[in-house]
Design a protein around this motif. Structure first.
Motif, short mmCIF file in Angstrom:
data_model
loop_
_atom_site.label_atom_id
_atom_site.label_comp_id
_atom_site.label_asym_id
_atom_site.label_seq_id
_atom_site.Cartn_x
_atom_site.Cartn_y
_atom_site.Cartn_z
N SER A 195 5.33 1.65 5.85
CA SER A 195 6.30 0.70 6.36
C SER A 195 7.27 1.62 6.92
CB SER A 195 6.66 -0.48 5.80
OG SER A 195 6.07 -0.58 4.35
N GLY A 196 7.64 1.67 8.20
CA GLY A 196 8.70 2.29 8.78
C GLY A 196 10.16 1.54 8.77
N ASN A 204 7.81 5.03 11.89
CA ASN A 204 6.21 4.55 11.64
C ASN A 204 5.32 5.56 10.98
OD1 ASN A 204 5.59 6.38 13.94
ND2 ASN A 204 5.98 5.05 15.63
N THR A 205 4.00 5.36 11.24
CA THR A 205 3.09 6.33 10.54
C THR A 205 3.50 7.76 10.61
OG1 THR A 205 1.54 4.56 10.63
CG2 THR A 205 0.79 6.48 10.10
N SER B 91 -0.22 5.21 17.04
CA SER B 91 1.30 5.26 17.29
C SER B 91 1.37 6.10 18.25
CB SER B 91 1.95 5.67 16.07
OG SER B 91 1.73 4.67 14.81
N GLU B 94 7.25 8.58 17.54
CA GLU B 94 8.37 8.44 16.71
C GLU B 94 9.54 8.96 17.15
OE1 GLU B 94 7.97 7.82 12.76
OE2 GLU B 94 10.02 7.33 13.56
#
Lengths: 561, 453, 437
Positions: A195-196, A204-205, B91, B94
């Protein structure tokens, strides 16, 4: 040897209990709540000592928190409260491999001013491995009773948080006046999840995987540095105190496993990938999609707690003239539902001795889910093993829990009828030798939580004006509740022109009103949960945004009809 | 850096454990074979053994047990390579900080994305799964082979492909700066951030080199930073930079920065205005990976031309055409054909834009990008010339294994299905939605959340 | 017409860079009388003339055929070996309404409010949008330009891609756009089926209320006492059938509902647009008799469980079921890809001939301007293009374009930049003497 171990046991566990007992004896108990005796005997019961090991018409005795006798011809101590075990089935208390049971979700961390740096403050980034779950545990947390009621006696409780919330502890799901008294052992795990941090690194991941590696490598370096310094500080730069790195030391020494919350198969593979790179002991918890992972789990020696959460069984359309396409798609969907429910049997057959974890499941669903898993191939013995012996072995507490044997902790589940029968009901749960009794339900089902109560609904129906206070100002509007054939329905309007939103999961029971809704924020759906109490025509509540881990007050008053 | 980082060695070990992906044998008979590097050969056979091209020639005989595919009247070309893709990732961005060199798309490969099969059905065999463009120095990318059907992300990795990383210039990273009140908010700030970060990396490298050369047993290691490790790897040429860029001035700026830091290999992604500095790109030896015709969706692509690829090619710049989209990736052969309308590229020049040229940009041209003996058998077969609008992809092979065959095409390709989903889950395609480069980058702040914007 | 020319001489057609072939000069559109000779002419409605002539005069096709007398005052252009087609019509764009996608100030296709059918796309068309020349030099000569937004976002207009005022561009057809309440997901946002259903129901109510009012307003609007209510005035024209109703609807379920809704209301002048899942309910649509504008053909399938090529096949499947189909790009700056959308539709089942109709005559007829646009016929507007071959084929070049009889300069931002930068001066070295290569 056995005697020695027993003695050690007594030293470790009984002494504190004696202390507890004596403190109780130091004064009378005007509340009348303390038990008359701490010795219990359940007679004439069917006792499942361990999966596959059953004794009929037997007696079990619990004294001062421990199982002291078990068998057909057992002397019942004179101070024992004797319980009739006719029709009763007694099992070792269930063990939950990973849960937040007993922990109270902490206030969301305050947003720092400078959020957008490569390294935001650890508390906000969710990097707090130095924290202990005991700091979050509240003795009166509802989840303790909720889980105990369905047979769980020990929980590996992990803290709430983000990427690295802290270390978990094994707790006994009993009453106590201080969290310390629930603790069976601390530091059972370093808990980690994908969990970011909202709006901050790691978001995120991607960031979490990198940050994890970075933290781990620096912890290794920091450990060497500290050891070098400890051996002889002369000429060595003094290491600065670094509690984050220090929290990894037992992991690096393989004295403490990392428990990774990995609900789906990709997350599980990511956790195993980190394990392979860095070499720590890994336990996967909350695994919900494991059917393709048997080889991987076995070859890496990863330990697993499977989730007790299951998807709802898909309902095929009743339409008679449905197309071949729809039929095919429904078949495929059912095929995948089957993968979810049969994976337990499949992994067991592959030789993986998993336990269960409840972290994503509702306590009230657990038994039904277990029955579904059993219907889909896992034997009752194996299910019981996952609840008891496997879990105890995976958590390293086989010598104190997991079976009903003399000297083990007095953790029992006593059910009327075999536990795995659909109709069986739990009559007693013993935790740490403390008895909890439950009423057996007869006949008509009571309304379950969450169902609306038509009689009380009227107090809610109508239009309410609300005021919602956020750091950015106040938002106002109307909430309109209606009765749609016995079910509550509602919408929320906003005076600033935001489109109306539907209220979901409306529950109104005993004047407690909860609902949730989601709003669109820049293409992202944000869920907001509102919980509060209705007092006449006023409603005081708290709206929490899980995605940001924050909550705000919301007030409403009912408009005149 | 620091001799290959220990992590990197570990990665190699990990992939070695998994490297046993499927390899196929096949004899493709009597097709028109477009080799890219050695002309187009009529009535020619391609023999594939154990995932590699074994022979290209006429009248080849199928060894025992090797499947034969009749390609009479069909066109056989190297599998298409998309140098800019965001499919198959859980994702993309980032985007929480301006420098995130340490993150890697290899951690978020999604083998379950149906877009993979749809790309195979467009003749694509390899993609460059890129990090998004929200930050100046984004994450590392991952080069994949589209080995559809596995649930294990490791099976899709293009084993042995060089590491690459995403940089981003211009509007995207400066928008992030503006919305957060930090640098960079201008193209000046972007340059400064790049120079600062590389200078930090040089210092970091020096500190570790000093530590390593210190013979004392009582030495203390400097702080470890995966971020700086990656930056040093860029300086050492071990990580190839693929930079999101549009305007000519920013493209020129990055070449100057790289010259100053001695970094030689560089590919500009999108590079809508690369044509304006084509001579400079050619001299630097930088590559460009561009859209066939996208423009006007933002200010920095307003002064674009669909002739970009042709101008670059004719000025000697190694150029590829990419998709950046789960839609376009399905017809990159058609996107490449647009360079014949806009700039008269030859068939071979046009097809090189989606095969050999992107392979060079990704450093995998020793393995794929053309049909040559010894190369990987990543092959696409079309029923007519792939640059024709009427061309329909027929079969797609990766390592000699057939992953798409129009004759055995099953509609529902989903690998995992959510049992709680509805059967009729309809998602309408809107062109506006499909620029995924910034997906997840739009950080929702409280202001946006509670203000009706 | 005189006035038109004088305006033309004042306004500069294409500013910007010096263009290689006419350094310093400005290329203007030319509306002489033209005789286009020796071309292979695809009339669309009357077959193919292998070697024919077209006479253009006063914006109109005056003659077309194999043996045509060439007027003495006509400018003769020999198109031997080339092909001539009616100008392509893109039946769904934001041409003129959107200049730069990401900049809200440069976008005028969305107005605030839920019920805004009175908002006129034509008003906001920027005749000098850079995208317009880029589009027309590819042979697209007309477009439906549409507003977007809430349930009833405004009125779309069919425009010619040449002219200096919206009125010069207006091509004679308008239609109110309605976004039929959708049960589909869109974008990145994930909504639960319950959320979608609630939103759909509410939107349906909004639309029904609006049309209930509009039906009433249509009855009373002639009365002197009728209030000023421009929203209802616009909708009333839909009710009476004076203007088209473009219903944007995509999922199979919603298409069925939309057809029921139209039948219940009894509206006749209706076009279904989008229709991404039309192939699933093609027979129902065919039975209704309503035409369809679909596209982009180059789209991903609507469902994860769908075959990879469903979007390519959709137009062909609908056409084969008997639906009149036109195609759109739903694009702005890349409306020029219309022939390739048609090409994919052709390849995946529609066939070349029907696909060509879908971007010419069908489009014109659906918009109610079939007597003016969409084919090469005497009396129709002279909207045509000359190409080196099959316009669907990507390598084909468009040589000339005529819109409303004007021979259009074949330059655009894209060609000008090509000409300037192919061999840039100076090259690498500013001080080096240029060596011509």
């Amino acid at each position: 040897m056995k005697i020695l171990r027993k003695t050690l046991f007594r030293l470790i566990f009984i002494l504190p209990l004696i202390g507890l007992a004596s403190s109780l004896h130091a004064q009378s108990d005007p509340t009348g709540e303390s038990p008359a005796t701490r010795t219990f005997a359940i007679t004439n019961a069917t006792i499942i000592q361990a999966p596959g090991k059953m004794m009929e018409e037997a007696t079990i005795v619990i004294t001062d928190g421990l199982i002291t006798a078990i068998g057909k011809n057992v002397n019942i101590p004179s101070d024992a409260e004797v319980l009739d075990g006719t029709d009763m089935f007694i099992y070792p208390g269930f063990i939950d491999g990973m849960a937040n049971t007993g922990a109270d979700r902490p206030e969301s961390p305050e947003r720092p001013d400078n959020l957008f740096t490569p390294d935001p403050p650890n508390y906000y980034a969710g990097i707090t491995p130095e924290n202990q779950v005991v700091e979050q545990i509240k003795v009166d947390e509802n989840s303790i009773e909720a889980m105990r009621k369905v047979g769980f006696t020990i929980s590996h409780t992990v803290p709430y948080g983000r990427m690295l919330p802290g270390s978990g502890a094994l707790i006994l799901l009993r009453d106590a006046d201080h969290p310390d008294k629930l603790i069976l052992s601390e530091g059972s795990s370093l808990y980690s999840q994908f969990s970011g941090a909202p709006g901050a690194y790691p978001g995120n991941t991607l960031g979490i995987m990198a940050k994890f590696r970075n933290l781990y490598r620096n912890a290794e370096l920091s450990k060497s540095h500290s050891e070098l310094y400890a051996s002889n500080p002369t000429g060595i730069a003094r290491p600065t105190r670094d509690r984050v790195s220090e929290a990894f030391y037992p992991v690096i020494e393989k004295k403490q496993p990392i428990f990774y919350n990995a609900s789906n198969s990709l997350e599980a593979r990511r956790a195993m990938r980190l394990q392979k790179e860095l070499g720590f002991n890994l336990v996967l918890g909350n695994l919900q999609e494991g059917w393709d992972l048997a080889d991987e789990i076995k070859s890496t020696g990863t330990k697993v707690f499977m989730s007790l959460e299951l998807p709802k069984e898909p309902k095929d359309s009743k339409e008679e003239d449905k197309s071949d396409e729809v039929k095919r798609l429904e078949e495929r969907r059912m095929e995948f539902y089957k993968k979810y429910v049969t994976q337990y049997a499949q992994l067991q057959q592959a030789g993986i001795k998993f336990g269960f974890s409840s972290i994503d499941a509702r306590a009230n669903d657990l038994k039904n889910n277990l029955l579904t898993i059993i219907e889909n191939g896992l034997s009752e013995d194996e299910a019981l093993a996952a609840l008891t012996t496997n879990a105890a072995a995976l958590l390293g507490i086989s010598n104190m829990a997991g079976t009903l044997d003399e000297g083990k902790i007095g953790n029992l589940v006593v059910s009327k009828g075999p536990y795995f029968d659909k109709e069986s009901q739990i009559k007693y749960v013993f935790v740490d030798g403390v008895k909890y009794e439950y009423d057996l339900k007869t006949g008509a089902r009571k309304a379950e939580d969450g169902e609306a109560n038509p009689a009380g609904m009227q107090a809610l129906i109508g239009t309410w004006s609300y005021e919602f206070t956020t750091p950015q100002g106040t938002q106002t509007g109307k909430m309109i509740f209606t009765n749609e054939s016995g079910m509550l329905s509602g919408i929320m309007t906003s005076s600033d022109g935001t489109p109306d939103v539907d209220l979901q999961n409306i529950s109104f029971l005993n004047n407690e009103l909860t609902f949730d809704f989601s709003i669109d924020a820049g293409g992202q759906s944000i869920d907001i949960v509102v919980e509060g109490v209705v007092d006449g025509t006023s409603y005081e509540a708290e709206a929490s945004v899980a995605a940001f881990n924050v909550s705000f007050p919301i007030q409403a008053t009912k408009d005149e009809a | 850096m620091i001799k290959t980082s220990s992590l990197f060695i570990l990665f190699l070990c990990v992939s070695a454990l998994h490297a046993q992906t499927k390899k196929g044998d096949v004899l493709i008979k009597n097709g028109t074979v477009i080799t890219i590097t050695d002309g187009t050969l009529e009535n020619t056979d391609v023999l594939v053994r154990n995932g590699k091209i074994d022979r290209i020639g006429k009248n080849l005989k199928a060894p025992n047990g090797v499947e034969e595919v009749d390609a009479t009247g069909k066109f056989v070309m190297p599998g298409i390579i998309d140098a800019h893709s965001h499919i198959a990732g859980t994702s993309i961005n980032e985007g929480t900080s301006q420098v995130t060199a340490e993150v890697s798309m290899e951690d978020v490969v999604d083998p379950l994305d149906v877009s993979i099969y749809r790309a195979l059905a467009g003749g694509v065999t390899s993609i460059h799964l890129m990090h998004g463009s929200a930050n100046v120095i984004g994450g590392q990318n991952e080069t994949l082979k589209l080995r559809w059907g596995s649930t294990n992300p490791d099976d899709l990795r293009f084993e042995g492909a060089p590491r690459t990383i995403k940089f981003a210039l211009g509007e995207n990273p400066t928008r992030g700066g503006r919305s957060r009140g930090i640098q960079p908010q201008s193209r000046m700030g972007v340059e400064a951030m790049l120079r600062n970060t590389f200078s930090d990396a040089v210092k970091y490298r020096d500190a570790w080199n000093e530590y390593r050369s210190n013979k004392s047993s009582r030495k203390v290691a400097p702080e470890y930073s995966l971020r700086m490790e990656t930056m040093v790897d860029i300086l050492e040429g071990e990580v190839l930079v693929h930079c999101h860029s549009y305007r000519a001035d920013e493209i020129y700026m990055l070449m100057k920065v790289f010259s100053d830091f001695g970094i030689e290999r560089l590919t500009f992604q999108h590079a809508n205005e690369a044509y304006k500095v084509a001579p400079e790109l050619a001299e630097f030896g930088a590559s460009a990976s561009v859209f066939a015709d996208w423009w006007a969706y933002k200010l920095e692509v307003y002064y674009s031309t669909a002739y970009n690829a042709a101008i670059l090619t004719k000025n000697g710049v190694n150029t590829s055409i990419n998709s950046d989209s789960g839609e376009l990736i399905r017809h990159l052969f058609h996107e490449a054909a647009k360079t014949q309308k806009y700039g008269d590229l030859s068939d071979n020049e046009a097809l090189a834009l989606i095969t050999l040229n992107p392979a060079k940009q990704l450093g995998i041209d020793n393995r794929v990008g053309s049909l040559e003996k010894g190369k990987d058998a990543d092959i696409a077969i079309f029923d007519s010339h792939p640059l024709s609008i009427y061309a329909v992809p027929q079969m797609t092979f990766v390592d000699g294994v057939k992953y798409f065959d129009i004759e055995n095409d099953v509609a529902d390709q989903r690998i995992y299905i959510d049992p709680e989903s509805t059967v009729e889950n309809v998602q309408i395609f809107y062109a506006d939605d499909h620029d995924k480069c910034m997906e997840g980058a739009n950080v929702v702040n409280f202001y946006d959340l509670f203000n009706n914007k | 017409m005189k006035k038109f020319i004088s305006i033309l001489s004042v306004l500069v057609l294409l500013p910007l860079f010096a263009v290689a072939q006419n350094d310093g000069g400005i290329v203007r559109a030319d509306n002489s009388k033209f005789a286009l000779t020796n071309a292979k002419i695809y009339t669309v409605t009357n077959g193919v003339i292998e070697k024919g002539t077209i006479i253009i005069n006063n914006g109109i096709i005056e003659a077309v055929g194999a043996n045509i007398n060439i007027p003495g005052d006509a400018q003769v252009i020999d198109y031997s070996g080339q092909e001539i087609y009616p100008g392509m019509i893109d039946s769904g764009t934001r041409l003129g309404l959107s200049e730069i996608g990401s900049i809200s100030e440069a976008n005028d296709f969305r107005e605030f409010g839920e019920i805004t059918p009175n908002m006129q796309a034509l008003t906001a068309v920027n005749p000098n949008s850079v995208a317009i020349p880029v589009t027309r030099v590819s042979g697209v000569t007309s477009a439906l330009t549409m507003p977007a937004g809430g349930p009833l976002p405004g009125t779309a207009a069919t425009i010619s891609l040449f002219g200096y005022t919206p009125d010069q561009m207006y091509a004679g057809s308008k239609g109110v756009v309605m976004n039929f309440p959708s049960s589909a997901q869109r974008g990145w946002r994930r909504r639960t089926p319950e959320q979608i259903e609630k939103a759909r129901e509410r939107a349906q109510e909004t639309i029904n209320d609006a049309f209930d009012k509009a039906e009433l307003y249509a009855k009373i609007k002639e009365s002197d006492a009728a209030r000023y209510y421009p929203e209802m005035e616009a909708l009333a024209k839909v009710v009476t059938g004076e203007v088209l109703l473009y219903i944007e609807v995509n999922s199979a379920k919603d298409i069925t509902s939309a057809l029921e809704w139209v039948e219940e209301r009894g509206y006749k002048n209706v076009v279904l647009t989008g229709v991404a899942e039309g192939w699933r309910v093609a027979d129902e649509i065919a039975k209704s008799g309503f035409p369809v504008i679909t596209g982009p053909v180059l789209s991903t399938p609507t469902r994860g469980s769908d075959a990879y090529d469903t979007a390519y096949k959709n137009p062909g499947l609908m056409q084969k079921a008997g639906i009149k189909v036109a195609l759109r790009t739903m694009d702005t700056e890349n409306s020029r890809n219309l022939p390739y959308n048609a090409g994919f539709a052709a390849t995946y089942g529609m066939g070349r001939e029907e696909a060509l109709k879908a971007i010419t005559i069908n489009a014109a007829e659906i918009m109610g301007v079939g007597d003016e646009l969409g084919s090469i016929e005497v009396g129709k507007k002279a909207n045509i293009f000359v190409s080196t071959g099959d316009p669907f084929q990507t390598s084909t070049k468009i040589l000339d374009v005529f819109i409303d009889g004007y021979k259009i300069p074949m330059t655009s931002r894209h060609t000008e930049l090509y000409d300037e930068f192919l061999n840039r001066t100076p090259g690498l070295n500013k001080n080096a003497t240029k060596v011509d290569g």
